[in-house]
Structures are given as structure tokens and as C-alpha cells.
Motif scaffolding. Structure first.
Motif, PDB file in Angstrom:
ATOM      1  N   VAL A   1      58.792  54.337  15.216  1.00 47.65           N
ATOM      2  CA  VAL A   1      57.578  54.983  15.740  1.00 47.65           C
ATOM      3  C   VAL A   1      56.478  53.941  15.846  1.00 47.65           C
ATOM      4  CG1 VAL A   1      56.765  55.725  13.449  1.00 47.65           C
ATOM      5  CG2 VAL A   1      55.947  56.911  15.505  1.00 47.65           C
ATOM      6  N   ASP A   2      55.680  54.038  16.888  1.00 42.33           N
ATOM      7  CA  ASP A   2      54.589  53.094  17.116  1.00 42.33           C
ATOM      8  C   ASP A   2      53.567  53.784  18.020  1.00 42.33           C
ATOM      9  OD1 ASP A   2      53.008  50.840  17.357  1.00 42.33           O
ATOM     10  OD2 ASP A   2      54.694  49.506  17.764  1.00 42.33           O
ATOM     11  N   PHE A   3      52.289  53.665  17.719  1.00 44.40           N
ATOM     12  CA  PHE A   3      51.286  54.148  18.663  1.00 44.40           C
ATOM     13  C   PHE A   3      50.090  53.217  18.678  1.00 44.40           C
ATOM     14  CE2 PHE A   3      48.485  56.604  15.694  1.00 44.40           C
ATOM     15  CZ  PHE A   3      49.324  56.665  14.599  1.00 44.40           C
ATOM     16  N   ILE A   4      49.417  53.171  19.840  1.00 44.70           N
ATOM     17  CA  ILE A   4      48.391  52.150  20.072  1.00 44.70           C
ATOM     18  C   ILE A   4      47.130  52.750  20.716  1.00 44.70           C
ATOM     19  CG2 ILE A   4      50.027  50.241  20.311  1.00 44.70           C
ATOM     20  CD1 ILE A   4      49.796  50.482  23.341  1.00 44.70           C
ATOM     21  N   THR A   5      46.034  52.016  20.596  1.00 47.75           N
ATOM     22  CA  THR A   5      44.797  52.393  21.294  1.00 47.75           C
ATOM     23  C   THR A   5      44.827  51.760  22.694  1.00 47.75           C
ATOM     24  OG1 THR A   5      43.712  50.488  20.324  1.00 47.75           O
ATOM     25  CG2 THR A   5      43.449  52.565  19.171  1.00 47.75           C
ATOM     26  N   PRO A   6      43.998  52.257  23.624  1.00 47.85           N
ATOM     27  CA  PRO A   6      44.055  51.751  24.998  1.00 47.85           C
ATOM     28  C   PRO A   6      43.815  50.238  25.090  1.00 47.85           C
ATOM     29  CG  PRO A   6      42.850  53.792  24.946  1.00 47.85           C
ATOM     30  CD  PRO A   6      43.104  53.413  23.515  1.00 47.85           C
ATOM     31  N   VAL A   7      44.600  49.584  25.924  1.00 47.37           N
ATOM     32  CA  VAL A   7      44.468  48.143  26.132  1.00 47.37           C
ATOM     33  C   VAL A   7      44.065  47.812  27.568  1.00 47.37           C
ATOM     34  CG1 VAL A   7      45.964  47.322  24.286  1.00 47.37           C
ATOM     35  CG2 VAL A   7      46.991  48.076  26.428  1.00 47.37           C
ATOM     36  N   VAL A   8      44.144  48.794  28.450  1.00 43.85           N
ATOM     37  CA  VAL A   8      43.695  48.615  29.834  1.00 43.85           C
ATOM     38  C   VAL A   8      42.885  49.846  30.225  1.00 43.85           C
ATOM     39  CG1 VAL A   8      45.604  47.122  30.595  1.00 43.85           C
ATOM     40  CG2 VAL A   8      45.855  49.603  30.710  1.00 43.85           C
TER      41      VAL A   8
ATOM     42  N   LEU B   1      52.180  34.092  25.194  1.00 40.92           N
ATOM     43  CA  LEU B   1      51.266  34.674  24.198  1.00 40.92           C
ATOM     44  C   LEU B   1      49.859  34.841  24.800  1.00 40.92           C
ATOM     45  CD1 LEU B   1      52.144  32.626  20.968  1.00 40.92           C
ATOM     46  CD2 LEU B   1      52.922  34.921  21.578  1.00 40.92           C
ATOM     47  N   GLY B   2      48.996  35.540  24.071  1.00 44.04           N
ATOM     48  CA  GLY B   2      47.598  35.678  24.476  1.00 44.04           C
ATOM     49  C   GLY B   2      47.222  37.098  24.893  1.00 44.04           C
ATOM     50  N   ILE B   3      48.161  38.055  24.694  1.00 48.08           N
ATOM     51  CA  ILE B   3      47.917  39.436  25.141  1.00 48.08           C
ATOM     52  C   ILE B   3      46.723  40.055  24.399  1.00 48.08           C
ATOM     53  CG2 ILE B   3      48.881  41.778  25.092  1.00 48.08           C
ATOM     54  CD1 ILE B   3      51.625  40.499  25.789  1.00 48.08           C
ATOM     55  N   GLY B   4      46.660  39.856  23.085  1.00 44.76           N
ATOM     56  CA  GLY B   4      45.569  40.462  22.302  1.00 44.76           C
ATOM     57  C   GLY B   4      44.208  39.902  22.691  1.00 44.76           C
ATOM     58  N   ILE B   5      44.168  38.595  22.939  1.00 47.51           N
ATOM     59  CA  ILE B   5      42.909  37.946  23.320  1.00 47.51           C
ATOM     60  C   ILE B   5      42.437  38.478  24.673  1.00 47.51           C
ATOM     61  CG2 ILE B   5      41.947  35.724  24.081  1.00 47.51           C
ATOM     62  CD1 ILE B   5      43.779  34.469  21.844  1.00 47.51           C
ATOM     63  N   LEU B   6      43.353  38.580  25.627  1.00 46.27           N
ATOM     64  CA  LEU B   6      42.929  39.017  26.966  1.00 46.27           C
ATOM     65  C   LEU B   6      42.611  40.512  27.010  1.00 46.27           C
ATOM     66  CD1 LEU B   6      45.207  36.756  29.171  1.00 46.27           C
ATOM     67  CD2 LEU B   6      42.732  36.664  28.951  1.00 46.27           C
ATOM     68  N   THR B   7      43.300  41.344  26.203  1.00 48.58           N
ATOM     69  CA  THR B   7      42.903  42.758  26.187  1.00 48.58           C
ATOM     70  C   THR B   7      41.558  42.921  25.475  1.00 48.58           C
ATOM     71  OG1 THR B   7      44.284  43.170  24.219  1.00 48.58           O
ATOM     72  CG2 THR B   7      45.250  43.695  26.362  1.00 48.58           C
ATOM     73  N   THR B   8      41.255  42.035  24.526  1.00 46.30           N
ATOM     74  CA  THR B   8      39.921  42.037  23.903  1.00 46.30           C
ATOM     75  C   THR B   8      38.866  41.655  24.943  1.00 46.30           C
ATOM     76  OG1 THR B   8      40.881  41.459  21.778  1.00 46.30           O
ATOM     77  CG2 THR B   8      38.529  41.047  22.039  1.00 46.30           C
ATOM     78  N   ALA B   9      39.212  40.700  25.801  1.00 42.88           N
ATOM     79  CA  ALA B   9      38.288  40.326  26.884  1.00 42.88           C
ATOM     80  C   ALA B   9      38.080  41.501  27.838  1.00 42.88           C
ATOM     81  CB  ALA B   9      38.839  39.120  27.644  1.00 42.88           C
ATOM     82  N   ILE B  10      39.135  42.278  28.091  1.00 43.61           N
ATOM     83  CA  ILE B  10      38.993  43.467  28.951  1.00 43.61           C
ATOM     84  C   ILE B  10      38.009  44.446  28.299  1.00 43.61           C
ATOM     85  CG2 ILE B  10      40.165  45.511  29.873  1.00 43.61           C
ATOM     86  CD1 ILE B  10      42.677  43.793  30.248  1.00 43.61           C
ATOM     87  N   LYS B  11      38.172  44.679  26.980  1.00 42.61           N
ATOM     88  CA  LYS B  11      37.268  45.603  26.259  1.00 42.61           C
ATOM     89  C   LYS B  11      35.827  45.130  26.361  1.00 42.61           C
ATOM     90  CE  LYS B  11      40.443  47.579  22.888  1.00 42.61           C
ATOM     91  NZ  LYS B  11      41.326  46.950  21.920  1.00 42.61           N
ATOM     92  N   GLY B  12      35.607  43.813  26.359  1.00 43.69           N
ATOM     93  CA  GLY B  12      34.251  43.266  26.409  1.00 43.69           C
ATOM     94  C   GLY B  12      33.755  43.004  27.818  1.00 43.69           C
ATOM     95  N   ASP B  13      34.479  43.497  28.829  1.00 40.70           N
ATOM     96  CA  ASP B  13      34.115  43.244  30.243  1.00 40.70           C
ATOM     97  C   ASP B  13      33.992  41.753  30.534  1.00 40.70           C
ATOM     98  OD1 ASP B  13      34.116  45.781  31.325  1.00 40.70           O
ATOM     99  OD2 ASP B  13      32.085  46.202  30.604  1.00 40.70           O
ATOM    100  N   MET B  14      34.811  40.951  29.896  1.00 45.47           N
ATOM    101  CA  MET B  14      34.746  39.495  30.057  1.00 45.47           C
ATOM    102  C   MET B  14      35.948  38.947  30.826  1.00 45.47           C
ATOM    103  SD  MET B  14      32.157  37.981  28.231  1.00 45.47           S
ATOM    104  CE  MET B  14      32.800  36.479  27.497  1.00 45.47           C
TER     105      MET B  14
ATOM    106  N   GLU C   1      42.865  37.539  35.302  1.00 48.35           N
ATOM    107  CA  GLU C   1      43.308  37.629  33.902  1.00 48.35           C
ATOM    108  C   GLU C   1      43.820  39.035  33.599  1.00 48.35           C
ATOM    109  OE1 GLU C   1      40.376  34.216  31.942  1.00 48.35           O
ATOM    110  OE2 GLU C   1      39.689  36.285  32.068  1.00 48.35           O
ATOM    111  N   ILE C   2      43.134  40.046  34.132  1.00 47.68           N
ATOM    112  CA  ILE C   2      43.567  41.431  33.900  1.00 47.68           C
ATOM    113  C   ILE C   2      44.972  41.634  34.477  1.00 47.68           C
ATOM    114  CG2 ILE C   2      43.102  43.850  34.451  1.00 47.68           C
ATOM    115  CD1 ILE C   2      40.084  43.117  34.412  1.00 47.68           C
ATOM    116  N   THR C   3      45.194  41.114  35.686  1.00 51.38           N
ATOM    117  CA  THR C   3      46.517  41.255  36.310  1.00 51.38           C
ATOM    118  C   THR C   3      47.580  40.554  35.481  1.00 51.38           C
ATOM    119  OG1 THR C   3      45.474  41.300  38.470  1.00 51.38           O
ATOM    120  CG2 THR C   3      47.828  40.820  38.426  1.00 51.38           C
ATOM    121  N   ARG C   4      47.278  39.335  35.036  1.00 54.05           N
ATOM    122  CA  ARG C   4      48.287  38.571  34.298  1.00 54.05           C
ATOM    123  C   ARG C   4      48.654  39.241  32.975  1.00 54.05           C
ATOM    124  NH1 ARG C   4      45.668  33.762  36.516  1.00 54.05           N
ATOM    125  NH2 ARG C   4      44.220  33.700  34.780  1.00 54.05           N
TER     126      ARG C   4
END
Lengths: 203, 312
Positions: free
Chosen positions: B32-39, B144-157, B162-165
Motif C-alpha cells: 500500500v502506498d499513497f501520496i500528495t499531489p505532485v502535479v 533522479l531529481g523528481i522530488g526537487i522538480l515537483t517541489t519547484a512545481i509547488k513553488g511555481d518555479m 522541467e514540468i514536462t520532463r
């Protein structure tokens, strides 16, 4: 006097985004950022270093206070003010310039407003009068809507102190019509005063 | 708690999923695994959430069979958003041959979506995370780098590129990689998720009684992640992972905080595969042919020392 970003209780990346916004809005100023977790401390430190600022960190009871100082080529304004300060220091012969870039002093804004009033109204009690008092950013309240400081500044003006308020800042806050003491100035004049100063006192 | 007869893989080695042998034959793989929105897009988030949950079954070498949803959201959420998320998830579950059979929903301020997945093993072969052999090499299927780039998405950065990749990386299912494993001399597998490459590598090394060395230059990183990290756009989890691993992981401090990428939590990350060195090139070639363009040999396994994971 430094602008304060209170990012306590906020998680990544919000503290960095808030810091970035502050750096962009008040380029050239010291900024204090308060966070309450190590991850945000590291991220804000990394961000500040990436834009060429010096960072000093203090820890107190699980909270981190980061003091960000513009030293690098962050932008033209930073460079100019840094240069003005370094150029001014060795001279030590020009007049004292009081440079005020906010309406508040220290972390707490409500207390900070009262402190600012107290400091401004006490300039007249000093032995030597400054050559100029310069207000930029939200500090233009001092020469416009803040009746307590306006009265104190009028006394200083009568003693020959030059009171300058940043024109772009007055326009930004829609306070041009409210200017009650001194005169409107521009970036060129501000830089001239800072470069020629024997000592710059920043509130 | 007495160990039930049928329990083959339990929680003792922090493996990706449990494995249970049923009376009368057949092996169940459960997770089992559940997550908060990343996109920002609901349908895409639903797809990523389903793939992220399915991945644990793939990491064990299993085939997903049924799914139960775990959904938390505030009642004020627009119904089309919830519908979009679930439709995205169902699309991926269906593509994986996995039936959504039910689930549970709870009121919460922040959206969370995930699945409990039950799979089966086609034979007696399953892949644990704690069975690496000295001399194996490590292949990873993703950048690698998924967490960093989804954090950038959260911060509108994040830039549109980058969002596509990062979205493409999260939408890359581990299904085809998992199906390849049986053709090679593979010793151990795990999927890289919340503890990052360093943390999941550490679990593999500790469980297997070996040490792991990762080659910094060999590890693929999504374009833009290093730049975001250099500006302090890093999820708290990456710092927490690094803090947790202080004592038996060695990673140099790199300029612009680039080292944090190796501790970055991955959502729907790839498979880290321990394989006999002689099979590694063929495995990487097979992975690339199946669409894992960034698959690469990124490290190797050696006898255990005090430092379980070394980045060099």
C-alpha cells in the motif's frame, strides 16, 4: 534596519519562495529570515548564496535566524550600495547620512513601528546633526502619513538637516501628494549622498 | 507476533511489498502506498499515484491483480477534480491489467491518493531488496531529481520544459523493466521512492550485509534538477534523508548543493537492480530498448565495511 521574513511553521519550498520575493523587492538590503526547521535553513542558505549574499545563521530554541547580507553581484543596486558604503568608510570626513529603508525596526512589526518613531524623534537630541536623512521603500511613511515622525523631521529640517524621500517609492505607495516634510529625491542623489558620507547610519 | 507459515517476505527488511504463500499454491504480493499531489493536473496525478503504487509489486517481480483505493480529500474539492484523479488512476490500473475492486475515502484538508495493490508471482521467483551479492553491479532505470522538480512545481518555479520532463519520468511505468528481470542473473531489486537513491541503497546494503559504491558521474539526473537544487528548491525529505544517513553513508559536499540530489525522495521512481556484472550491459541494452532511455550502470557491490553506501 533589515526586512524580516517570518517563515516559521512553513514547509519547503515556501520559505525559499518568500525569501526570493523579499530579495527581489528590496534588492540591496539586509534581510532576516526566520525558519523553524533544518531543511528550510539549508534551502534558504543555499538560495541566498546562489544570489551572492553572505549568510550568518543563529539557532535559538529550535528556530533559526538567517541574516542575509548582499555582498555579491546580486544586482546593480546591491553593488552600488555596497560600493557606497566601502567608499564612504575610509573617507570619514563627509557628513553623517541616516538611511532608512523600512517603516519598522527588528522582528516584530508592531513593536518595530514604535521603535522607528522613537529613533527618528531622537535624532534631534544628538550632539552632531546628520547632513541628510534619506527614506526609501516603506520608510517614506515617515515623511508623509506618520504625523509623529513628520513633526520630528520638521524640527531637523529647521536645524539644516536635509530630508530626502525616494520619488519612486512615494509613487509606488501613492504618497507623492502626502509628502509633508523635505523633498523628493532620485537614485542619483541618494547615491551621491551615500558616496560622499563620512558615516552611513542604517535604520 | 508468531510468524505465520505462509509469510515469505514480511516487514523485517523494509522490502517493497510482502510476499505470502497461499494454502494450495500461488504467491501473493501485497503493498500500500499513497501520496500528495505532485502535479497540477488531476488526471495526470491520478496516473502517477497508480503507477507509484503498482511499482512496489513490480519491484518484487510480481504482476498486479487487484487494487483498493485510499482517497483523502476535503468535501469542498470540485467533483470534476476527484473524478479526473480517479479516471487517471483507473486508466493506468487498466493498462496494467489490475482491477480496481473498492477502496476507502476519508475527509482531509489535503488531497492524498494511493492504492493497496495485490499481485501474484508467475513462478517461485521474487526479488528482495536484501539479497545483493558481492561483485554485483547496480543498474538504475530512471534519472533522479523528481522530488526537487515537483517541489519547484509547488513553488511555481519550474519551467514548462522541467514540468514536462519530470512528469514524463513519473509516468514511466516499471512494468516492462520488471518483466525483463527474469532474463538476467538478477540478485535483488527495489524501487527508489521516499528515501532517495542513498536511502534505498542503504536499505539494500544493510539487508544484504554488503557495501555499495555509486559513481557520481554515472547517475543520470533530470535536466533542471541541479539548477533548482542550487537555488534551495529542495524538499524537506531530501535533507531528512541526508541527516538520517549521516553516519554510514559517505557523499562529498558538491557545489550548489548538488549532492542533495542523491538523497532526493522520488515519486514513482525507477528500479534499482543488482545484477551479475557479466549480464549488466545486456540488461541496460534491453531496458533502453523498452523505453528506459536513461537506464545505466551506476554502482557496484563490495564486501561490507563501516560505510554502507559511498558516492564517489
Amino acid at each position: 534596519m533589515a526586512h524580516t521574513v517570518d517563515a516559521r511553521g512553513l514547509s519547503c519550498p515556501t520559505p525559499v519562495i518568500m525569501t526570493k520575493k523579499a530579495v527581489e523587492e528590496i534588492a540591496g538590503e539586509d534581510i532576516i529570515v526566520i525558519v523553524d526547521n533544518a531543511a528550510s535553513r539549508e534551502n534558504v542558505r543555499q538560495f541566498a548564496e546562489s544570489v551572492g549574499m553572505d549568510v550568518a545563521v543563529e539557532e535559538n530554541d529550535g528556530e533559526f535566524t538567517l541574516r542575509l547580507k548582499p555582498v555579491g553581484a546580486c544586482d546593480a543596486a546591491n553593488a552600488m550600495i555596497a560600493e557606497a558604503k566601502s567608499a564612504a568608510k575610509p573617507a570619514k570626513t563627509g557628513p553623517v547620512v541616516v538611511y532608512v529603508a523600512s517603516h519598522s525596526i527588528g522582528f516584530d512589526e508592531s513593536l518595530g513601528g514604535r521603535l522607528m518613531n522613537g529613533f527618528i524623534t531622537n535624532i534631534k537630541n544628538m550632539d552632531d546633526m546628520p547632513g541628510s536623512v534619506i527614506f526609501v521603500n516603506t520608510a517614506v511613511q515617515m515623511s508623509t502619513t506618520n504625523t509623529e515622525t513628520v513633526a520630528a523631521l520638521k524640527e531637523l529640517e529647521e536645524k539644516g538637516v536635509e530630508i530626502l524621500s525616494c520619488g519612486a517609492c512615494l509613487e509606488y505607495f501613492n504618497l507623492v501628494e502626502k509628502l509633508s516634510v523635505g523633498r523628493i529625491t532620485d537614485a542619483h542623489t541618494v547615491m551621491q549622498r551615500l558616496f560622499a558620507a563620512g558615516n552611513v547610519i542604517r535604520l | 507476533m508468531p510468524r505465520p507459515d505462509g509469510l515469505v517476505v514480511g516487514f523485517e527488511t523494509s522490502d517493497d511489498a510482502g510476499v505470502f504463500r497461499m494454502q494450495g499454491g500461488g504467491m501473493l504480493v501485497q503493498t500500500v502506498d499513497f501520496i500528495t499531489p505532485v502535479v497540477d493536473d488531476a488526471h495526470t496525478f491520478g496516473r502517477i499515484s497508480a503507477l507509484n503504487s503498482l511499482s512496489d509489486v513490480y519491484a518484487m517481480g510480481g504482476s498486479p491483480m487487484t487494487a483498493m483505493s485510499v482517497l483523502l480529500y476535503a468535501c469542498e474539492c470540485p467533483p470534476e477534480m476527484i473524478k479526473g484523479m480517479l479516471q487517471g488512476a483507473v486508466d493506468e490500473l487498466t493498462a496494467a491489467g489490475c482491477a480496481l475492486v473498492g477502496g476507502h475515502t476519508v475527509n482531509d484538508t489535503e488531497v492524498k491518493l494511493g492504492f493497496s495493490i495485490t499481485g501474484t508471482l508467475p513462478d517461485e521467483t521474487y526479488y528482495r531488496n536484501c539479497t545483493l551479492r558481492d561483485g554485483d553491479v547496480l543498474v538504475y532505470t530512471q534519472p533522479l531529481g523528481i522530488g526537487i522538480l515537483t517541489t519547484a512545481i509547488k513553488g511555481d518555479m519550474a519551467s514548462p520544459e522541467e514540468i514536462t520532463r519530470v512528469t514524463d519520468a513519473m509516468l514511466l511505468s516499471n512494468e516492462r523493466a520488471s518483466k525483463l528481470l527474469r532474463r538476467f542473473d538478477v540478485s535483488a531489486v527495489t524501487d527508489i521512492t521516499g528515501f532517495g537513491l542513498a536511502g534505498h541503497g542503504w536499505e539494500m546494503a544493510k539487508g544484504s550485509g554488503v557495501s555499495i559504491g555509486f559513481e557520481l558521474d554515472a547517475i543520470p539526473v533530470i535536466d533542471g534538477a541541479a539548477k533548482q537544487a542550487s537555488m534551495g528548491i529542495v524538499p524537506a525529505g531530501a535533507h531528512e534523508n541526508r541527516q538520517f544517513l549521516t553516519y554510514d553513508t559517505a557523499c562529498p559536499e558538491l557545489p550548489g548543493m548538488k549532492h542533495i540530489i542523491y538523497f532526493d525522495p522520488q515519486t514513482s521512481g525507477g528500479l534499482l537492480i543488482g545484477v551479475r556484472e557479466a549480464d549488466a550491459a545486456a540488461l541496460v541494452a534491453a531496458l533502453k530498448a523498452e523505453g528506459y532511455a536513461d537506464a545505466a550502470v551506476i554502482g557496484s557491490v563490495s564486501p561490507k565495511t563501516d560505510t554502507l553506501v559511498t558516492f564517489k
